[in-house]
Design an enzyme around this catalytic site. Structure first.
Site, mmCIF file in Angstrom:
data_model
loop_
_atom_site.group_PDB
_atom_site.id
_atom_site.type_symbol
_atom_site.label_atom_id
_atom_site.label_comp_id
_atom_site.label_asym_id
_atom_site.label_seq_id
_atom_site.Cartn_x
_atom_site.Cartn_y
_atom_site.Cartn_z
ATOM 1 N N ASP A 175 0.851 -1.184 0.000
ATOM 2 C CA ASP A 175 0.000 0.000 0.000
ATOM 3 C C ASP A 175 0.890 1.238 0.000
ATOM 4 O OD1 ASP A 175 -2.399 1.334 0.054
ATOM 5 O OD2 ASP A 175 -2.584 1.282 2.227
ATOM 6 N N TYR B 175 1.165 5.676 -0.640
ATOM 7 C CA TYR B 175 0.710 6.849 0.120
ATOM 8 C C TYR B 175 0.953 8.044 -0.799
ATOM 9 C CZ TYR B 175 0.512 9.267 4.765
ATOM 10 O OH TYR B 175 0.174 10.009 5.883
ATOM 11 N N HIS C 81 -3.756 13.837 0.576
ATOM 12 C CA HIS C 81 -4.060 12.878 1.649
ATOM 13 C C HIS C 81 -2.938 12.819 2.686
ATOM 14 C CE1 HIS C 81 -5.357 9.274 3.766
ATOM 15 N NE2 HIS C 81 -4.175 8.726 3.521
ATOM 16 N N ARG D 239 -0.228 13.997 13.463
ATOM 17 C CA ARG D 239 0.943 14.648 14.075
ATOM 18 C C ARG D 239 0.739 16.159 14.030
ATOM 19 N NH1 ARG D 239 2.536 10.817 10.607
ATOM 20 N NH2 ARG D 239 2.807 12.374 8.961
ATOM 21 N N GLU E 296 -10.718 3.829 2.867
ATOM 22 C CA GLU E 296 -9.753 4.556 2.051
ATOM 23 C C GLU E 296 -10.023 4.207 0.591
ATOM 24 O OE1 GLU E 296 -5.689 3.929 3.515
ATOM 25 O OE2 GLU E 296 -6.030 5.595 4.920
ATOM 26 N N GLU F 173 -8.918 3.836 -2.997
ATOM 27 C CA GLU F 173 -7.615 3.664 -3.636
ATOM 28 C C GLU F 173 -7.785 2.981 -4.995
ATOM 29 O OE1 GLU F 173 -4.500 2.154 -1.189
ATOM 30 O OE2 GLU F 173 -5.403 2.877 0.674
ATOM 31 N N ASP G 30 -9.499 0.241 1.272
ATOM 32 C CA ASP G 30 -8.565 -0.198 2.315
ATOM 33 C C ASP G 30 -9.139 0.212 3.674
ATOM 34 O OD1 ASP G 30 -6.235 -1.164 3.484
ATOM 35 O OD2 ASP G 30 -5.231 0.771 3.318
ATOM 36 N N ARG H 94 -8.909 3.657 12.642
ATOM 37 C CA ARG H 94 -7.995 4.769 12.951
ATOM 38 C C ARG H 94 -7.519 4.760 14.390
ATOM 39 N NH1 ARG H 94 -6.407 5.919 7.987
ATOM 40 N NH2 ARG H 94 -8.163 6.422 6.635
ATOM 41 N N GLN I 83 -4.852 2.104 14.624
ATOM 42 C CA GLN I 83 -3.689 2.556 13.855
ATOM 43 C C GLN I 83 -2.894 3.620 14.612
ATOM 44 O OE1 GLN I 83 -4.881 4.172 10.046
ATOM 45 N NE2 GLN I 83 -2.805 4.774 9.471
ATOM 46 N N TYR J 266 1.130 2.488 15.424
ATOM 47 C CA TYR J 266 1.877 2.633 14.164
ATOM 48 C C TYR J 266 3.313 3.117 14.316
ATOM 49 C CZ TYR J 266 1.821 7.704 13.341
ATOM 50 O OH TYR J 266 2.062 9.044 13.400
ATOM 51 N N LYS K 266 -5.163 -1.988 9.738
ATOM 52 C CA LYS K 266 -5.431 -2.204 8.310
ATOM 53 C C LYS K 266 -5.674 -3.668 7.956
ATOM 54 C CE LYS K 266 -4.115 1.999 6.896
ATOM 55 N NZ LYS K 266 -4.838 2.818 5.926
ATOM 56 N N THR L 14 -9.309 -5.775 3.276
ATOM 57 C CA THR L 14 -9.144 -4.837 2.168
ATOM 58 C C THR L 14 -10.018 -5.376 1.035
ATOM 59 O OG1 THR L 14 -6.826 -4.509 2.826
ATOM 60 C CG2 THR L 14 -7.458 -3.763 0.620
ATOM 61 N N THR M 137 -4.700 6.354 -0.320
ATOM 62 C CA THR M 137 -5.959 7.085 -0.434
ATOM 63 C C THR M 137 -5.863 8.199 -1.466
ATOM 64 O OG1 THR M 137 -6.281 6.677 1.898
ATOM 65 C CG2 THR M 137 -7.703 8.324 0.881
ATOM 66 N N GLU N 110 -10.710 12.280 6.878
ATOM 67 C CA GLU N 110 -10.470 13.572 6.230
ATOM 68 C C GLU N 110 -11.778 14.333 6.022
ATOM 69 O OE1 GLU N 110 -7.243 13.266 2.905
ATOM 70 O OE2 GLU N 110 -8.018 11.257 3.238
#
Lengths: 400, 400
Positions: free
Chosen positions: B116, B118, B123, B132, B189, B191, B223, B227, B230, B234, B243, B247, B333, B347
């Site tokens: 996967d 990114y 995104h 963060r 997600e 994708e 996907d 959250r 995760q 992570y 995840k 999927t 995503t 989002e």
């Protein structure tokens, strides 16, 4: 204990009987059981005894056997033990004893998904200090769950496969821009791998107590690592190219059943873990030896690992993720507290700043032509050794 | 253009002809090509025409076909185009046109490794801000390499498979201890997935220019993401249980060949990338539609993605990692700059703080019983639509 002549101190005594896939000359690959310096070519032996399993051993991988589940694994082990212990079986077995130095050993099973954990507190602390020198070495989640990630199943290779030095991007903190080239910090990781036999259903966790129903056995793992690639790429989604070029595993899968007298209680976990990670938790009492171009440089001990293999499987599946026959999960680097028990060269050489003397030379990371061999054995409560054999690989130059 | 009656605005016109695996009643699964509201049952048609490929279509997965490589893919496409365009083929094909609403579509191929990426700047910036909040949203490596990680191949499921709400550990920043329970921030997600056909050799990178030799086609990917799991797990090794529970992919694999008139130049990359990531870089001009319980909530555009699919493959293999038939890699995503182009609910609802109105209710993350359906189509330079079909799934309650 067996009518077969065994060399002294063989890893493959009559209680071990690990399974693997061999090729003899140009014959089709098939399944054997290791004993001493030989293997038993199982298909013809089973066939002569009219066992259902004869087809099962005429296979290029262990997957079909692994899928049979625990009762069949136990029945097969009983049959194997009887073959080697009972003199009456000599005539049936002896013609099918093949010297192990006459065969090529192949990847023992087709790997479904590959997961790599991070279960040694010493290793995680060492790597935290090296990769994130300005922060607490252990992150806040580390003692609450066995941290892990998915690796590349398609690049798990048989012991003896040459390892092509990987190229990729790296950027040292002092560089202004990333650059491309062969890895300059190529490393090993000494790990134990767990091989799933019985699959589970999607949506249904495999509890700690169901571990033995799903887990067939173990292999040695060398999780080759390009530290410079890894350091630049790994935030925020984890290691990728720093690991995915190759992971070597040993050819002989040692069953959990063979290890049952070599299990020791897990070290105390503090803080206490959540209920789904509790149970009767044990580690196999395995010692590894790491040889760098023949010289013994480290002896990592498995018994000190913080997270147990049953906890790793319970965690991996607690979200309902299914497991499949051939899933492989590895423990993460096994490092003991003593310096000569560290399971990677980045730890042994402390980030390259404290070279290791190998055959009289000062060394940090792997050079082209280097060969690394990891051996390992479990020790039973009564002092017997159950050998895991070896996993070995040699570094070849980066491709142009 | 075709003698087959097609409904208006079908995703599966006579230039598309995607392949998938269907089950009709209790017959063995086999391969079909979608056209309009029908599929062509390819095995009997090929068999009647004495084509080599007839066995190939009598398969429960596309893998054997995918392994044939680009010349065979092209020849098959020419044959399919002729079947639907040439009235002379009506007698041979018509008896094997099966209404698509009469069949169950299965997973189209056995997934080897799943990666996967990114690759959407929007995104990655949004997620950086949400996960963060006190740092720069894009990390320093992001514009130098397509960040990615391995996911769980064994839990890639067919469209329509129910998604059991995953349980696991989470710890909000305000919690003192982690807790266990069903995910409270279950997300999607949107994708695009790329399906590898031709394998590569271990140790040998697949360059940007070799993309079309290896890549067969694309699928829609959802996907699913937990959250809360995760966010806690992570660091430092990336997403894992957040995840790995499921999927979903769409059943019809649309070939790159069918998309060739729908490719657009990649947006400018600044700073310039390293040479191994340079070439003639293009994205498919695909638009997605996301429906939450039937209501359209987002329309992410693929054309704005920062990293091209050829760059993803070149990066994935630059360290010598081999690819296998059935490898799937997803774009990450797809989010556009407009709010109603965001490809995940975290989002769309900005971390749950700005609820979305769905059928008159204020919603943030997924509730049990919710159904999400993603559709997508590519637009050719002359305005034709090449449909990708849909991927759908419904949330069922966490298991006790």
């Amino acid at each position: 204990m067996t009518w077969i002549d065994l060399p002294d101190a063989t890893p493959f005594g009559p209680d071990n009987l690990p399974l693997g896939v061999f090729r003899l000359g140009d014959e089709e690959p098939r399944i054997g059981a290791a004993i001493g310096d030989h293997l038993i070519d199982l298909a013809p032996v089973a066939s002569a005894q009219m066992l259902d399993g004869s087809q099962l051993f005429n296979q290029p991988t262990l997957n079909a056997f692994l899928a049979l589940g625990r009762p069949a694994w136990k029945a097969t082990r009983e049959w194997l033990l009887d073959l080697v212990r009972n003199e009456n079986n000599r005539d049936a077995v002896e013609p099918h004893l093949v010297p192990r130095d006459a065969v090529t050993m192949l990847l023992p099973f087709e790997v479904a998904d590959y997961v790599d954990f991070y279960a040694s507190e010493v290793h995680a602390t060492n790597l935290g200090r090296l990769f994130r020198p300005d922060s607490e070495p252990l992150l806040p989640n580390w003692k609450h769950l066995p941290v892990g990630y998915h690796g590349r199943a398609g690049t798990v290779v048989a012991s003896g496969t040459d390892i092509v030095r990987p190229s990729g991007q790296r950027k040292a903190p002092t560089d202004t821009e990333p650059s491309y080239g062969p890895s300059q910090r190529l490393d090993i990781e000494v790990e134990l791998g767990f091989v799933v036999g019985t699959p589970s259903a999607l949506g249904t966790p495999v509890g700690v107590d169901a571990f033995e129903d799903h887990m067939y056995g173990v292999v040695l793992v060398n999780d080759w690592s390009a530290r410079d690639l890894q350091a630049w790429e790994y935030v925020p989604l984890g290691p990728f190219l720093g690991k995915s070029f190759a992971t070597s595993i040993s050819p002989w899968v040692v069953s959990l059943e063979a290890l049952k007298d070599a299990m020791v209680p897990l070290p105390q976990q503090d803080p206490p873990v959540l209920p789904y990670l509790r149970g009767d938790l044990q580690n196999p009492d395995i010692t590894f030896e790491v040889r760098w171009n023949g010289q013994l440089v480290s002896t990592p001990p498995y018994r000190e690992m913080y997270w147990s293999p049953a906890q790793m499987l319970a965690h991996l599946s607690v979200n309902g993720a299914s497991v499949r026959t051939g899933d492989l999960y590895a423990s993460g680097t096994v490092s003991g507290t003593a310096k000569d028990q560290r399971g990677s060269f980045i730890e042994l050489s402390w980030g390259g700043r404290e070279p290791v003397t190998v055959n009289g030379e000062e060394r940090t990371f792997l050079q082209d032509g280097d060969e690394v061999t990891i051996t390992g054995w479990a020790t039973t409560k009564d002092g017997r050794r159950i050998g895991l054999g070896e996993v070995t690989g040699r570094i070849t130059p980066a491709r142009k």
